[in-house]
Structure formats: structure tokens, C-alpha cells
Write an enzyme that holds these catalytic residues in place. Structure first.
Site, short mmCIF file in Angstrom:
data_model
loop_
_atom_site.label_atom_id
_atom_site.label_comp_id
_atom_site.label_asym_id
_atom_site.label_seq_id
_atom_site.Cartn_x
_atom_site.Cartn_y
_atom_site.Cartn_z
N LYS A 44 -7.90 6.44 -4.48
CA LYS A 44 -7.08 7.46 -3.60
C LYS A 44 -5.61 7.32 -3.61
O LYS A 44 -5.14 6.33 -3.57
CB LYS A 44 -7.54 7.49 -1.97
CG LYS A 44 -8.74 8.41 -1.83
CD LYS A 44 -8.68 8.71 -0.23
CE LYS A 44 -9.12 7.84 0.63
NZ LYS A 44 -9.46 8.11 1.93
N THR A 63 0.98 -6.13 -3.69
CA THR A 63 1.86 -7.32 -3.23
C THR A 63 1.47 -7.90 -1.84
O THR A 63 2.19 -8.65 -1.31
CB THR A 63 3.09 -7.15 -3.44
OG1 THR A 63 3.74 -6.11 -2.73
CG2 THR A 63 3.61 -6.80 -5.13
N LYS A 119 -1.38 11.69 8.81
CA LYS A 119 -1.58 10.89 8.11
C LYS A 119 -2.07 11.01 6.54
O LYS A 119 -3.14 11.40 6.55
CB LYS A 119 -2.32 9.63 8.75
CG LYS A 119 -2.71 8.43 8.22
CD LYS A 119 -1.44 7.39 8.18
CE LYS A 119 -2.04 6.20 7.50
NZ LYS A 119 -0.86 5.43 6.72
N PHE A 131 1.68 -13.25 -4.71
CA PHE A 131 2.73 -12.78 -3.95
C PHE A 131 2.63 -12.60 -2.35
O PHE A 131 3.63 -12.31 -1.53
CB PHE A 131 2.62 -10.97 -4.23
CG PHE A 131 3.05 -10.47 -5.47
CD1 PHE A 131 4.54 -10.58 -5.79
CD2 PHE A 131 2.27 -10.30 -6.59
CE1 PHE A 131 4.96 -10.16 -6.86
CE2 PHE A 131 2.88 -9.70 -7.86
CZ PHE A 131 4.05 -9.61 -7.93
N GLY A 170 0.77 -1.37 0.04
CA GLY A 170 -0.04 0.19 -0.03
C GLY A 170 0.71 1.37 -0.24
O GLY A 170 0.51 2.27 -0.37
N HIS A 178 -0.27 0.02 9.80
CA HIS A 178 -1.63 0.61 9.44
C HIS A 178 -2.76 -0.02 9.99
O HIS A 178 -3.59 0.34 10.93
CB HIS A 178 -1.75 1.17 8.21
CG HIS A 178 -3.01 1.63 7.61
ND1 HIS A 178 -3.20 2.89 7.83
CD2 HIS A 178 -3.86 1.02 6.95
CE1 HIS A 178 -4.60 3.27 7.51
NE2 HIS A 178 -4.80 2.01 7.00
N GLU A 227 -7.88 -4.98 7.85
CA GLU A 227 -8.99 -4.24 7.02
C GLU A 227 -10.28 -5.17 6.40
O GLU A 227 -11.31 -4.56 6.06
CB GLU A 227 -8.29 -3.76 5.78
CG GLU A 227 -7.09 -2.55 6.07
CD GLU A 227 -7.74 -1.29 6.24
OE1 GLU A 227 -8.96 -1.11 6.12
OE2 GLU A 227 -7.18 -0.33 6.48
N1 LIG Z 1 -4.98 4.59 -0.92
C1 LIG Z 1 -5.72 3.75 -0.12
O1 LIG Z 1 -6.90 4.02 -0.52
C2 LIG Z 1 -5.21 3.28 0.99
C3 LIG Z 1 -6.06 2.30 1.55
C4 LIG Z 1 -5.56 1.49 2.58
C5 LIG Z 1 -4.32 1.66 3.06
N2 LIG Z 1 -3.47 2.45 2.55
C6 LIG Z 1 -2.24 2.79 2.96
O2 LIG Z 1 -1.51 1.46 2.84
C7 LIG Z 1 -0.35 1.54 3.46
C8 LIG Z 1 -0.15 0.06 4.15
O3 LIG Z 1 0.26 -0.66 3.22
P1 LIG Z 1 0.69 -2.23 3.57
O4 LIG Z 1 0.20 -2.81 4.57
O5 LIG Z 1 0.72 -2.93 2.28
O6 LIG Z 1 2.05 -1.89 3.99
P2 LIG Z 1 3.77 -1.65 2.98
O7 LIG Z 1 3.27 -1.26 1.79
O8 LIG Z 1 4.41 -0.51 4.14
O9 LIG Z 1 4.35 -3.00 3.34
C9 LIG Z 1 4.88 -3.64 4.34
C10 LIG Z 1 6.18 -4.05 4.16
O10 LIG Z 1 6.06 -5.21 3.39
C11 LIG Z 1 6.91 -5.22 2.37
N3 LIG Z 1 6.21 -6.08 1.31
C12 LIG Z 1 5.51 -5.64 0.46
N4 LIG Z 1 5.04 -6.94 -0.55
C13 LIG Z 1 5.78 -7.91 0.17
C14 LIG Z 1 5.53 -9.36 -0.27
N5 LIG Z 1 4.79 -9.62 -1.03
N6 LIG Z 1 6.44 -10.16 0.33
C15 LIG Z 1 7.24 -9.67 1.44
N7 LIG Z 1 7.36 -8.36 1.66
C16 LIG Z 1 6.49 -7.69 1.14
C17 LIG Z 1 7.26 -3.83 2.10
O11 LIG Z 1 8.46 -3.55 1.54
C18 LIG Z 1 7.06 -3.39 3.23
O12 LIG Z 1 8.43 -3.28 4.03
C19 LIG Z 1 -0.75 2.59 4.87
O13 LIG Z 1 0.13 3.49 4.35
C20 LIG Z 1 -2.01 2.99 4.36
O14 LIG Z 1 -2.23 4.33 4.59
C21 LIG Z 1 -4.05 3.55 1.38
#
Ligand SMILES: NC(=O)c1ccc[n+]([C@@H]2O[C@H](COP(=O)([O-])OP(=O)(O)OC[C@H]3O[C@@H](n4cnc5c(N)ncnc54)[C@H](O)[C@@H]3O)[C@@H](O)[C@H]2O)c1
Length: 414
Positions: free
Chosen positions: A168, A155, A177, A195, A131, A297, A210
Site C-alpha cells: 500500500k 529507517t 488519513k 538505522f 513510513g 501514528h 504496531e
Molecule cells: N503503507 C502502509 O502499509 C503503512 C503501514 C503502517 C504505517 N504507515 C504510515 O507510516 C507513517 C508512520 O511512519 P513512521 O512512524 O515511520 O513515521 P515517520 O516516517 O513520520 O518518521 C518519524 C520521524 O522520524 C524521522 N526518522 C526516520 N528515520 C529515522 C532514524 N533512523 N533516526 C532518526 N529519525 C528518523 C523522520 O524524519 C520523522 O521526523 C504513517 O503516516 C502511517 O500512515 C503506512
């Protein structure tokens, strides 16, 4: 008086002879969310030929931003894929996690896009990552040359069920945030669950938070699925090792995506400030940013959902049995329901003030009604919040074997 009226353009002339023009235009958006397994297996033509506007024909270029963790794990496969399909990629590998989710990261992507000389009409940007990376890339693409088309390939579990499927984009600004960002639909999002097999247990649980959000406010069926199979799915690393669990994982993820898109679609630009998907997002933005990097998050969202559920229970909006079920599921997923920041009234008040500002001057706090339905409240007081926090602390310190632990504070229920 209207002097000239054409489609979308009106000229008004006042008695004194001065003019006012009114311009009207609508922009329709369409994007696809496509499930595809093994997206980077050379035999899978999806990315090279489909939904990608324009198609990545042999000889064409693509600007590909890859999460550093993904590059380590899948970089060889990704490079092999583009090479096989004779597409020339320009790679930009980006460290992406909450601490670096800021303007600086957006700037590095824009710099790389400018250096590559992206042609926005023919060369969509591709973002591959969690994300965080998707938010950074979407934001960068949406402001580069006023909207460069981009493709999302989430992923992580949060990416697949949430961050990768809406419109978004945004990054943190100071303690705010996602304070700066845009509404910018991707051309297409490709959801590839394969992934997830490298995602660690904590990040899987983080994504499940979520999914749990959607279950608690929109679907008792999804809640039952999580109760029946969720823990096993978590233990078996998203069904990697067990075919039956893979089927259950698919069911859970598909249902979560469907529910999320159903909520997002009628209100993509969030003109309606009463959004049930804001459940878990009233106090969590402030808590997450203050606790950084302690909480992920989804973990911050979960703490908010736990607190909101206690408020709901206290208002008679859910039964004790429902509250029990919620805390049992949260515990099952090893999700935190408590953080010491909750004990700082200043932090919670700040969170409420910020939410009020963000939601047009009203609290509009979504609360679950039973399991699977919701309502909004606008009259949460500091006292009610403080007593709910105290109750949450007791519940959170109580083990599952003691039921939800309502007993210790039940007496305070009158
Ligand atoms: N735009 C939107 O509508 C929306 C909605 C929900 C959340 N978000 C945002 O998403 C973010 C959280 O996303 P997240 O939980 O994906 O965290 P992230 O993107 O920070 O990923 C978490 C960790 O996992 C690693 N990673 C990614 N894919 C992997 C895989 N397949 N295997 C191993 N490691 C992997 C990344 O390098 C990172 O260190 C927050 O900043 C939140 O605000 C945005």
C-alpha cells in the site's frame, strides 16, 4: 453467444448483432523483503548487486529520495556508498512527517523525477526513510509513467514491521488519513535495523505499538516476548548497548514481520474487507488526523487498541487478567491509552461512519479474543461505545500499581 474466444478475450454477439467484448488478464506480483545489516557500509554489496531490478551496475543512475532526518544522520555514508559502487545517484531530500504527508509532497517527488528524466525500465527509484517518506515515494513512483519500479529502505520501526513491507502507498487528503494512494508492490524492501539506533524513544514505542497489534490478535508468544523483553529493549535503545537484548530485538522484529506478511499476502489488494490487521485502525485514523500533530501514528493506533480491548472485555471475549496484561504492556511502553477527543461523541461517530464506508457498509471491527486471537463484530452501538470510552478513561487514569484499575468501574459491570 460467444463468437470469438481467445486466451483472455471473448467476443459476444447478441441476436440483434451488437457486440460485447470481455477482456481478462492476471498480473502476478513478486517482491522480496530482505534483512541486511549496515546496508550502506561500502563492503555490503546487497544494494548494489542484489534484488534490485536491474542491478545497479557501475555507471548506472539511481533516483534516491531521502528523508531529511536520514540525510542529516547518514547522508555522508549513503553518498560514499554509491560513489564507491560507481553508481550515479540523483538525490532528492524530503522533509517527511505526518503534517506534510500530502499531495504537495508527492508532487515535489514527481517533479524531481521528471526533471531527472527517470527511465522507468532501467532506473528504479530508491526511498530511504520512515513510513511517511515510503508512502510518499511509493505513491509518486506508482503513478509516474504508470508504475515506475521502486525500492524501499525503511529507517523507523514502523517502517520495518509495517509500512515498508506491504504494497500500500498513500498520503493524507484533507482530514482523510491515507485517503489517496495506490496498491503498488516495491521491487524489494531492505530491512536494516541498524538505522534504529538513532530513532528516539518515543518513535521506538510508536513502532512497538504496531508490533503489539500483531501480538494481541495473532500471537500469544509474541505478547510474552514483549512482556519479558520489550521494556528492556525500549530502555536499551533497541539493544544498541546489550548483545542479549539485540538477540531479543531480532526475535521480536522477525516475528512481527513474519506475522504481518502472513496476514497481508493472501489479501494484498484488500478484496476481503475483514482484515484482522485493521485492529487498532477503526477509530484511530479520525483521531490521529484530528489530533495532528499531537499523536504519532502508532500512538493513535494504541488508543484504538485500548478502547477495542475494553469493548472485548465487556463482551466477555477476554478475561480481566488478559485486559490487565494489555494495559500493563501499553503502560510499560509509555504508549497513550487515552485522548480527550474520545469524549467527543461526534468524532467517534464520524470515525465509525467513515469506517463503515471504507469497509463496504459493515463495521467489521476486529476485536481481540483473549490474547492472540480475534473476531469481527458488526453491531457496536453508540451506547456501548460511550460506556466503553467512560471505562477506558478510568483505566487510563489509574496507575499500574493499582492493577489495571478495573476496580473503580468494576461495579458498573453488573
Ligand atoms: N503503507 C502502509 O502499509 C503503512 C503501514 C503502517 C504505517 N504507515 C504510515 O507510516 C507513517 C508512520 O511512519 P513512521 O512512524 O515511520 O513515521 P515517520 O516516517 O513520520 O518518521 C518519524 C520521524 O522520524 C524521522 N526518522 C526516520 N528515520 C529515522 C532514524 N533512523 N533516526 C532518526 N529519525 C528518523 C523522520 O524524519 C520523522 O521526523 C504513517 O503516516 C502511517 O500512515 C503506512
Amino acid at each position: 453467444m460467444i463468437d470469438v474466444q481467445e486466451a483472455g478475450l471473448e467476443r459476444h454477439v447478441t441476436r440483434e448483432g451488437s457486440s460485447r467484448w470481455t477482456v481478462r488478464a492476471k498480473r502476478e506480483i513478486t517482491y522480496d523483503v530482505i534483512v541486511s545489516r549496515q546496508l550502506f557500509s561500502v563492503g555490503n554489496p546487497t544494494l548494489a548487486t542484489m534484488g534490485d531490478v536491474p542491478a545497479a551496475l557501475p555507471g548506472s543512475r539511481r533516483f534516491v529520495v531521502i528523508d531529511a532526518a536520514i540525510d542529516k544522520l547518514y547522508g555522508v555514508e549513503i553518498r560514499r556508498y554509491f560513489q564507491y559502487h560507481d553508481v550515479t545517484p540523483i538525490y532528492h531530500v524530503l522533509e517527511a512527517h505526518e503534517v506534510v504527508k500530502n499531495w504537495k509532497s508527492v508532487e515535489t517527488v514527481i517533479n524531481a523525477m521528471a526533471t531527472a528524466g527517470i527511465d522507468r525500465r532501467r532506473e528504479p527509484v530508491i526511498g530511504i526513510g520512515g513510513g511517511t517518506l515510503l508512502d510518499i515515494v511509493g505513491f509518486a513512483a506508482s503513478i509516474y509513467r504508470r508504475n515506475t519500479p521502486y525500492i524501499r529502505i525503511p529507517t523507523t520501526l514502523i517502517g520495518i514491521v509495517d509500512a515498508g513491507i506491504g504494497i500500500k502507498t498513500g498520503v493524507n487528503f484533507g482530514l482523510g488519513k491515507n485517503r489517496i494512494g495506490t496498491y503498488a508492490a516495491p521491487v524489494v524492501s531492505y530491512l536494516d535495523q541498524s538505522f534504529l539506533c538513532t530513532l528516539d524513544r518515543r518513535h521506538v514505542a510508536n513502532g512497538i505499538a504496531e508490533i503489539l497489534k500483531m501480538a494481541l490478535i495473532r500471537s500469544a508468544d509474541l505478547m510474552s516476548l514483549l512482556e519479558r523483553h520489550g521494556k528492556a529493549v525500549l530502555n536499551a535503545d533497541l539493544g544498541r548497548t546489550d548483545q542479549t537484548l539485540t538477540v531479543e530485538t531480532n526475535k521480536i522484529i522477525t516475528m512481527a514481520v513474519q506475522l504481518m506478511l502472513k496476514e497481508l499476502q493472501p489479501n494484498l489488494w484488500e478484496a476481503n474487507l475483514e482484515r484482522c490487521v485493521d485492529y487498532g485502525h477503526t477509530f484511530s485514523p479520525t483521531i490521529e488526523m484530528r489530533a495532528l500533530p499531537e499523536l504519532l501514528h502508532g500512538e493513535a493506533v494504541n488508543i484504538d487498541m485500548a478502547l477495542s480491548s475494553v469493548i472485548s472485555f465487556n463482551r466477555g471475549l477476554m478475561s480481566r487478567l488478559d485486559l490487565d496484561r494489555i494495559f500493563n504492556v501499553m503502560r510499560g511502553f509509555e504508549l497513550p491509552t487515552w485522548n480527550s477527543l474520545l469524549e467527543k461523541p461526534k468524532v467517534l461517530n464520524e470515525a465509525l461512519t467513515d469506517t463503515l464506508r471504507h469497509r463496504g457498509g459493515k463495521q467489521r471491527i476486529p476485536l481481540p479474543v483473549g490474547i492472540g486471537e480475534y473476531t469481527f463484530i458488526n453491531d457496536l452501538t453508540e451506547d456501548e461505545l460511550a460506556s466503553s470510552v467512560a471505562q477506558l478513561k478510568v483505566i487510563s487514569n489509574t496507575s499500574e500499581s493499582e492493577s489495571t484499575g478495573l476496580r473503580p468501574w468494576q461495579k458498573t459491570q453488573g
